[in-house]
Design a protein around this motif. Structure first.
Motif, PDB file in Angstrom:
ATOM      1  N   ASP A   8       0.840  -1.204   0.000  1.00  0.00           N
ATOM      2  CA  ASP A   8       0.000   0.000   0.000  1.00  0.00           C
ATOM      3  C   ASP A   8       0.872   1.250   0.000  1.00  0.00           C
ATOM      4  O   ASP A   8       1.906   1.297   0.649  1.00  0.00           O
ATOM      5  CB  ASP A   8      -0.914   0.038   1.223  1.00  0.00           C
ATOM      6  CG  ASP A   8      -2.060  -0.965   1.158  1.00  0.00           C
ATOM      7  OD1 ASP A   8      -2.223  -1.615   0.105  1.00  0.00           O
ATOM      8  OD2 ASP A   8      -2.781  -1.094   2.157  1.00  0.00           O
ATOM      9  N   SER A   9       0.403   2.261  -0.714  1.00  0.00           N
ATOM     10  CA  SER A   9       1.089   3.559  -0.766  1.00  0.00           C
ATOM     11  C   SER A   9       0.111   4.647  -0.390  1.00  0.00           C
ATOM     12  O   SER A   9      -1.087   4.522  -0.626  1.00  0.00           O
ATOM     13  CB  SER A   9       1.604   3.840  -2.177  1.00  0.00           C
ATOM     14  OG  SER A   9       2.566   2.887  -2.554  1.00  0.00           O
ATOM     15  N   ARG A  35       5.329   4.174   1.373  1.00  0.00           N
ATOM     16  CA  ARG A  35       4.937   2.842   0.909  1.00  0.00           C
ATOM     17  C   ARG A  35       5.291   1.840   1.990  1.00  0.00           C
ATOM     18  O   ARG A  35       6.403   1.854   2.518  1.00  0.00           O
ATOM     19  CB  ARG A  35       5.679   2.497  -0.386  1.00  0.00           C
ATOM     20  CG  ARG A  35       5.216   1.193  -1.013  1.00  0.00           C
ATOM     21  CD  ARG A  35       5.689   1.092  -2.453  1.00  0.00           C
ATOM     22  NE  ARG A  35       7.132   1.163  -2.542  1.00  0.00           N
ATOM     23  CZ  ARG A  35       7.912   0.119  -2.828  1.00  0.00           C
ATOM     24  NH1 ARG A  35       7.403  -1.063  -3.055  1.00  0.00           N
ATOM     25  NH2 ARG A  35       9.205   0.275  -2.896  1.00  0.00           N
ATOM     26  N   ASP A  83       5.777  10.824   0.309  1.00  0.00           N
ATOM     27  CA  ASP A  83       5.211   9.631  -0.310  1.00  0.00           C
ATOM     28  C   ASP A  83       5.670   8.450   0.519  1.00  0.00           C
ATOM     29  O   ASP A  83       6.868   8.290   0.775  1.00  0.00           O
ATOM     30  CB  ASP A  83       5.693   9.496  -1.754  1.00  0.00           C
ATOM     31  CG  ASP A  83       5.198  10.645  -2.629  1.00  0.00           C
ATOM     32  OD1 ASP A  83       4.032  11.048  -2.452  1.00  0.00           O
ATOM     33  OD2 ASP A  83       5.970  11.121  -3.460  1.00  0.00           O
ATOM     34  N   SER A 105      -2.177   7.118  -2.330  1.00  0.00           N
ATOM     35  CA  SER A 105      -1.299   7.594  -3.392  1.00  0.00           C
ATOM     36  C   SER A 105      -1.780   7.049  -4.723  1.00  0.00           C
ATOM     37  O   SER A 105      -2.412   5.999  -4.795  1.00  0.00           O
ATOM     38  CB  SER A 105       0.124   7.131  -3.123  1.00  0.00           C
ATOM     39  OG  SER A 105       0.970   7.509  -4.172  1.00  0.00           O
TER      40      SER A 105
END
Length: 147
Positions: A41-42, A55, A53, A145
């Motif tokens: 998942d991001s 992850r 950002d 994201s």
């Protein structure tokens, strides 16, 4: 006149200072870390001073491994910062394992060394993470994201 040579004192890791830094990083990350996330998942964390950002690479019972990056203006001379962070929920610590330039951080480096790392490079990189996490002083906005 007799010159006196004094040997430089050997570097010693200040464990209390390092653990305090890792604890601060843990609580900064915890402010925006979703409860229900799966490996792969991001999401993005936006603030007044930038966007991270994130992850999730690995999720175990007591730890998580995340990759953090922060976009910087397009510049051929400056690469976007990127770090891999191990989050220890049982110890309430977050520690940088790798950065863009360093594959595996050692606790202490001899100095001078071929890559010119500081003796306390591990502390320096974790201090950089603390600065990277300072995107604002307000509650974080977390959203999925696109990548």
């Amino acid at each position: 006149m007799k010159l006196k040579y004094t040997q430089k004192e050997k570097y010693r890791v200040d464990v209390n200072r390092f653990l305090a830094l890792c604890g601060r990083n843990y609580f900064n990350i915890l402010a925006w870390l979703p409860a229900e996330v799966m490996p792969g998942d991001s999401w993005c964390v936006a603030g007044d001073f930038g966007q991270l950002d994130v992850r999730l690479l690995e999720n175990t019972q007591y730890t998580q491994l995340i990759e953090l990056s922060r976009k910087v203006a397009d510049n051929e001379y400056i690469a976007s910062p990127k770090v891999t962070v191990r989050i220890y929920h049982d110890a309430k610590l977050a520690e940088v394992l790798t950065s863009r330039q360093i594959y595996r951080l050692r606790p202490v480096y001899d100095y001078p060394n071929i890559r010119m790392y500081h003796r306390d490079e591990k502390y320096q990189v974790n201090a950089f993470l603390e600065e990277l996490l300072k995107i604002d002083n307000h509650p974080r906005v977390v959203y999925p994201s696109n990548s």
